[in-house]
Design a protein around this motif. Structure first.
Motif, PDB file in Angstrom:
ATOM      1  N   ILE A  34     -21.080   1.740   6.058  1.00 39.85           N
ATOM      2  CA  ILE A  34     -20.643   2.607   4.958  1.00 39.85           C
ATOM      3  C   ILE A  34     -19.508   3.515   5.421  1.00 39.85           C
ATOM      4  CG2 ILE A  34     -21.324   4.535   3.479  1.00 39.85           C
ATOM      5  CD1 ILE A  34     -24.111   3.263   3.326  1.00 39.85           C
ATOM      6  N   ASN A  35     -19.642   4.078   6.611  1.00 42.87           N
ATOM      7  CA  ASN A  35     -18.601   4.959   7.155  1.00 42.87           C
ATOM      8  C   ASN A  35     -17.275   4.222   7.319  1.00 42.87           C
ATOM      9  OD1 ASN A  35     -20.399   7.101   7.261  1.00 42.87           O
ATOM     10  ND2 ASN A  35     -20.924   6.766   9.406  1.00 42.87           N
ATOM     11  N   LYS A  36     -17.357   3.011   7.815  1.00 40.62           N
ATOM     12  CA  LYS A  36     -16.136   2.237   8.034  1.00 40.62           C
ATOM     13  C   LYS A  36     -15.532   1.791   6.711  1.00 40.62           C
ATOM     14  CE  LYS A  36     -17.447   0.822  12.688  1.00 40.62           C
ATOM     15  NZ  LYS A  36     -18.449   1.882  12.792  1.00 40.62           N
ATOM     16  N   MET A  37     -16.382   1.475   5.742  1.00 37.39           N
ATOM     17  CA  MET A  37     -15.886   1.104   4.429  1.00 37.39           C
ATOM     18  C   MET A  37     -15.164   2.286   3.787  1.00 37.39           C
ATOM     19  SD  MET A  37     -15.649  -1.320   2.235  1.00 37.39           S
ATOM     20  CE  MET A  37     -14.604  -1.102   0.797  1.00 37.39           C
ATOM     21  N   ALA A  38     -15.721   3.470   3.930  1.00 38.07           N
ATOM     22  CA  ALA A  38     -15.089   4.672   3.379  1.00 38.07           C
ATOM     23  C   ALA A  38     -13.730   4.905   4.033  1.00 38.07           C
ATOM     24  CB  ALA A  38     -16.002   5.881   3.588  1.00 38.07           C
ATOM     25  N   PHE A  39     -13.662   4.686   5.337  1.00 40.56           N
ATOM     26  CA  PHE A  39     -12.398   4.862   6.073  1.00 40.56           C
ATOM     27  C   PHE A  39     -11.342   3.881   5.572  1.00 40.56           C
ATOM     28  CE2 PHE A  39      -9.773   3.609   9.809  1.00 40.56           C
ATOM     29  CZ  PHE A  39      -9.069   4.798   9.956  1.00 40.56           C
ATOM     30  N   LEU A  40     -11.737   2.635   5.377  1.00 35.87           N
ATOM     31  CA  LEU A  40     -10.796   1.624   4.891  1.00 35.87           C
ATOM     32  C   LEU A  40     -10.311   1.958   3.481  1.00 35.87           C
ATOM     33  CD1 LEU A  40     -12.366  -1.740   6.164  1.00 35.87           C
ATOM     34  CD2 LEU A  40     -10.526  -0.385   7.180  1.00 35.87           C
ATOM     35  N   LEU A  41     -11.202   2.467   2.648  1.00 40.26           N
ATOM     36  CA  LEU A  41     -10.807   2.842   1.290  1.00 40.26           C
ATOM     37  C   LEU A  41      -9.800   3.994   1.302  1.00 40.26           C
ATOM     38  CD1 LEU A  41     -14.163   2.621  -0.722  1.00 40.26           C
ATOM     39  CD2 LEU A  41     -12.134   1.179  -0.989  1.00 40.26           C
ATOM     40  N   VAL A  42      -9.987   4.927   2.222  1.00 42.16           N
ATOM     41  CA  VAL A  42      -9.034   6.034   2.347  1.00 42.16           C
ATOM     42  C   VAL A  42      -7.660   5.496   2.741  1.00 42.16           C
ATOM     43  CG1 VAL A  42      -8.426   8.053   3.741  1.00 42.16           C
ATOM     44  CG2 VAL A  42     -10.747   7.808   2.870  1.00 42.16           C
ATOM     45  N   LEU A  43      -7.635   4.532   3.654  1.00 45.89           N
ATOM     46  CA  LEU A  43      -6.364   3.936   4.057  1.00 45.89           C
ATOM     47  C   LEU A  43      -5.695   3.206   2.898  1.00 45.89           C
ATOM     48  CD1 LEU A  43      -7.164   2.455   7.605  1.00 45.89           C
ATOM     49  CD2 LEU A  43      -5.985   4.594   7.038  1.00 45.89           C
ATOM     50  N   VAL A  44      -6.493   2.469   2.125  1.00 44.98           N
ATOM     51  CA  VAL A  44      -5.950   1.763   0.965  1.00 44.98           C
ATOM     52  C   VAL A  44      -5.334   2.752  -0.015  1.00 44.98           C
ATOM     53  CG1 VAL A  44      -6.533   0.423  -1.087  1.00 44.98           C
ATOM     54  CG2 VAL A  44      -7.472  -0.235   1.116  1.00 44.98           C
ATOM     55  N   ALA A  48      -1.457   3.115  -1.042  1.00 45.49           N
ATOM     56  CA  ALA A  48      -1.151   2.886  -2.456  1.00 45.49           C
ATOM     57  C   ALA A  48      -0.392   4.071  -3.046  1.00 45.49           C
ATOM     58  CB  ALA A  48      -2.440   2.630  -3.232  1.00 45.49           C
ATOM     59  N   ILE A  49      -0.807   5.274  -2.688  1.00 50.90           N
ATOM     60  CA  ILE A  49      -0.125   6.480  -3.181  1.00 50.90           C
ATOM     61  C   ILE A  49       1.306   6.526  -2.663  1.00 50.90           C
ATOM     62  CG2 ILE A  49      -0.082   8.996  -3.026  1.00 50.90           C
ATOM     63  CD1 ILE A  49      -3.164   8.905  -3.061  1.00 50.90           C
ATOM     64  N   TYR A  50       1.486   6.136  -1.407  1.00 49.85           N
ATOM     65  CA  TYR A  50       2.834   6.125  -0.828  1.00 49.85           C
ATOM     66  C   TYR A  50       3.725   5.131  -1.568  1.00 49.85           C
ATOM     67  CZ  TYR A  50       6.625   5.650   2.524  1.00 49.85           C
ATOM     68  OH  TYR A  50       7.874   5.626   3.109  1.00 49.85           O
ATOM     69  N   ALA A  51       3.202   3.924  -1.805  1.00 46.12           N
ATOM     70  CA  ALA A  51       3.979   2.909  -2.528  1.00 46.12           C
ATOM     71  C   ALA A  51       4.219   3.339  -3.972  1.00 46.12           C
ATOM     72  CB  ALA A  51       3.251   1.564  -2.488  1.00 46.12           C
ATOM     73  N   ALA A  92      -5.333  -2.285   9.482  1.00 44.34           N
ATOM     74  CA  ALA A  92      -3.991  -2.769   9.148  1.00 44.34           C
ATOM     75  C   ALA A  92      -4.015  -3.530   7.822  1.00 44.34           C
ATOM     76  CB  ALA A  92      -3.464  -3.665  10.268  1.00 44.34           C
ATOM     77  N   TYR A  93      -5.080  -4.309   7.613  1.00 44.61           N
ATOM     78  CA  TYR A  93      -5.235  -5.035   6.348  1.00 44.61           C
ATOM     79  C   TYR A  93      -5.329  -4.050   5.183  1.00 44.61           C
ATOM     80  CZ  TYR A  93      -7.520  -7.610   2.585  1.00 44.61           C
ATOM     81  OH  TYR A  93      -7.837  -8.138   1.361  1.00 44.61           O
ATOM     82  N   ALA A  94      -6.097  -2.987   5.363  1.00 47.55           N
ATOM     83  CA  ALA A  94      -6.263  -1.988   4.307  1.00 47.55           C
ATOM     84  C   ALA A  94      -4.919  -1.347   3.952  1.00 47.55           C
ATOM     85  CB  ALA A  94      -7.265  -0.922   4.745  1.00 47.55           C
ATOM     86  N   LEU A  95      -4.104  -1.047   4.960  1.00 55.69           N
ATOM     87  CA  LEU A  95      -2.798  -0.445   4.701  1.00 55.69           C
ATOM     88  C   LEU A  95      -1.869  -1.417   3.974  1.00 55.69           C
ATOM     89  CD1 LEU A  95      -2.204   1.396   8.099  1.00 55.69           C
ATOM     90  CD2 LEU A  95      -2.645   2.462   5.875  1.00 55.69           C
ATOM     91  N   ALA A  96      -1.880  -2.675   4.414  1.00 59.10           N
ATOM     92  CA  ALA A  96      -1.027  -3.685   3.773  1.00 59.10           C
ATOM     93  C   ALA A  96      -1.414  -3.876   2.317  1.00 59.10           C
ATOM     94  CB  ALA A  96      -1.126  -5.013   4.534  1.00 59.10           C
ATOM     95  N   GLU A  97      -2.712  -4.005   2.054  1.00 58.82           N
ATOM     96  CA  GLU A  97      -3.166  -4.200   0.679  1.00 58.82           C
ATOM     97  C   GLU A  97      -2.940  -2.943  -0.163  1.00 58.82           C
ATOM     98  OE1 GLU A  97      -4.378  -6.981  -0.956  1.00 58.82           O
ATOM     99  OE2 GLU A  97      -3.560  -7.903   0.849  1.00 58.82           O
ATOM    100  N   THR A 228     -13.390  -8.039  -1.811  1.00 61.74           N
ATOM    101  CA  THR A 228     -14.017  -8.201  -3.119  1.00 61.74           C
ATOM    102  C   THR A 228     -13.607  -7.090  -4.077  1.00 61.74           C
ATOM    103  OG1 THR A 228     -15.926  -9.267  -2.090  1.00 61.74           O
ATOM    104  CG2 THR A 228     -16.209  -8.463  -4.330  1.00 61.74           C
ATOM    105  N   LEU A 229     -13.557  -5.856  -3.600  1.00 60.16           N
ATOM    106  CA  LEU A 229     -13.169  -4.734  -4.446  1.00 60.16           C
ATOM    107  C   LEU A 229     -11.719  -4.858  -4.913  1.00 60.16           C
ATOM    108  CD1 LEU A 229     -14.859  -1.667  -2.692  1.00 60.16           C
ATOM    109  CD2 LEU A 229     -15.357  -2.558  -4.975  1.00 60.16           C
ATOM    110  N   ILE A 230     -10.846  -5.328  -4.025  1.00 58.73           N
ATOM    111  CA  ILE A 230      -9.444  -5.507  -4.395  1.00 58.73           C
ATOM    112  C   ILE A 230      -9.322  -6.567  -5.486  1.00 58.73           C
ATOM    113  CG2 ILE A 230      -7.208  -6.360  -3.582  1.00 58.73           C
ATOM    114  CD1 ILE A 230      -7.852  -4.994  -0.888  1.00 58.73           C
ATOM    115  N   TRP A 231     -10.040  -7.660  -5.310  1.00 58.27           N
ATOM    116  CA  TRP A 231     -10.037  -8.717  -6.331  1.00 58.27           C
ATOM    117  C   TRP A 231     -10.545  -8.168  -7.669  1.00 58.27           C
ATOM    118  CZ3 TRP A 231     -14.281 -12.937  -6.826  1.00 58.27           C
ATOM    119  CH2 TRP A 231     -13.975 -13.791  -7.908  1.00 58.27           C
ATOM    120  N   LEU A 232     -11.642  -7.415  -7.613  1.00 58.39           N
ATOM    121  CA  LEU A 232     -12.221  -6.849  -8.829  1.00 58.39           C
ATOM    122  C   LEU A 232     -11.227  -5.931  -9.531  1.00 58.39           C
ATOM    123  CD1 LEU A 232     -14.687  -6.419 -10.680  1.00 58.39           C
ATOM    124  CD2 LEU A 232     -15.421  -4.592  -9.120  1.00 58.39           C
TER     125      LEU A 232
END
Length: 246
Positions: A34-44, A48-51, A92-97, A228-232
């Motif tokens: 859960i902690n790592k998922m939250a971290f990845l979501l923050v990166l996404v 996204a905000i930057y783009a 890195a994947y989270a940042l790219a997506e 999965t969340l990105i696809w959704l």
């Protein structure tokens, strides 16, 4: 972009069988995942905000679009085959997506005001609803359930691949993009299938923790959930855009 998760192919029972259990390091836990998922979501969200702000900075958004899409796809392939690298490549994947999603969101927002906020809200509401349904065991990830979701997701992936190939010959499938009744029904079905993949994700995270999978699998599990969340989110954007065209 690895948007399709046929039974989440990057994260299923066979994967758990291959990684086995931790022998020399800490084992996977639900809290750690859960902690790592939250971290990845923050990166996404940060990417996204930057783009999203690129047009205001008078930056060309196309490098973000294609760099994020192709970079995310390449990283997803590597992570799928080198699961132990997920702890290094998943961020890195989270940042790219995030860059990719930021540009896509800008494009949709320019067409339909408020659509992005609606899509984000519905995505997280769907996530919470699926989590509640899973935790209360209203929906159980039985083998039959997994087989149905696997078949449906694989069918959708093949259909999108066919549509992509046909587009190279200037042949378009109307209901795929148009706001017709058939188009809306199709998008609704795809959104439901994407949401049901979350149930399988939850089950496999719980199973991985129970079996004592290696610690790095927390990153891999988080990566699978993020895909999965990105696809959704993208499918909800597509559905809302169709509804706005009616």
């Amino acid at each position: 972009m690895a948007l399709f998760q046929s039974n989440n192919p990057v994260f299923n029972e066979k994967v758990l069988q291959k990684v086995g259990t931790s022998q020399t390091e800490g084992a996977m836990t639900i809290k750690g995942t859960i902690n790592k998922m939250a971290f990845l979501l923050v990166l996404v969200m940060a990417a996204a905000i930057y783009a999203w702000g690129a047009p205001a900075r008078q930056q060309n958004i196309m490098p973000f679009l294609w760099g994020g899409a192709l970079g995310g796809f390449a990283l997803a392939i590597i992570i799928t085959f080198k699961k132990e690298w997920a702890q290094y490549l998943a961020p890195a994947y989270a940042l790219a997506e995030g860059l990719f999603l930021g540009v896509i969101s800008v494009l949709y927002s320019n067409l339909y005001e408020g659509i992005v906020l609606q899509a984000v809200g519905i995505t997280f509401a769907t996530f919470l609803a699926m989590l509640i349904l899973y935790r209360t065991r209203i929906i159980r990830a039985t083998e039959k359930f997994k087989a149905i979701v696997f078949t449906a997701t694989a069918g959708i992936a093949l259909f999108y691949l066919l549509a992509l190939v046909l587009s190279f010959f200037n042949i378009n499938i109307p209901f795929l993009h148009e706001g017709s009744t058939i188009g809306i029904i199709f998008s609704l079905v795809v959104v439901v299938v994407a949401a049901l993949n979350l149930i399988i994700n939850f089950d496999l995270i719980e199973t991985g923790a129970a079996q004592g999978a290696p610690k790095y699998f927390e990153w891999y599990a988080s990566f699978g959930m993020l895909v999965t969340l990105i696809w959704l989110y993208l499918e909800i954007l597509r559905l809302l855009s169709k509804l706005n065209r009616r």
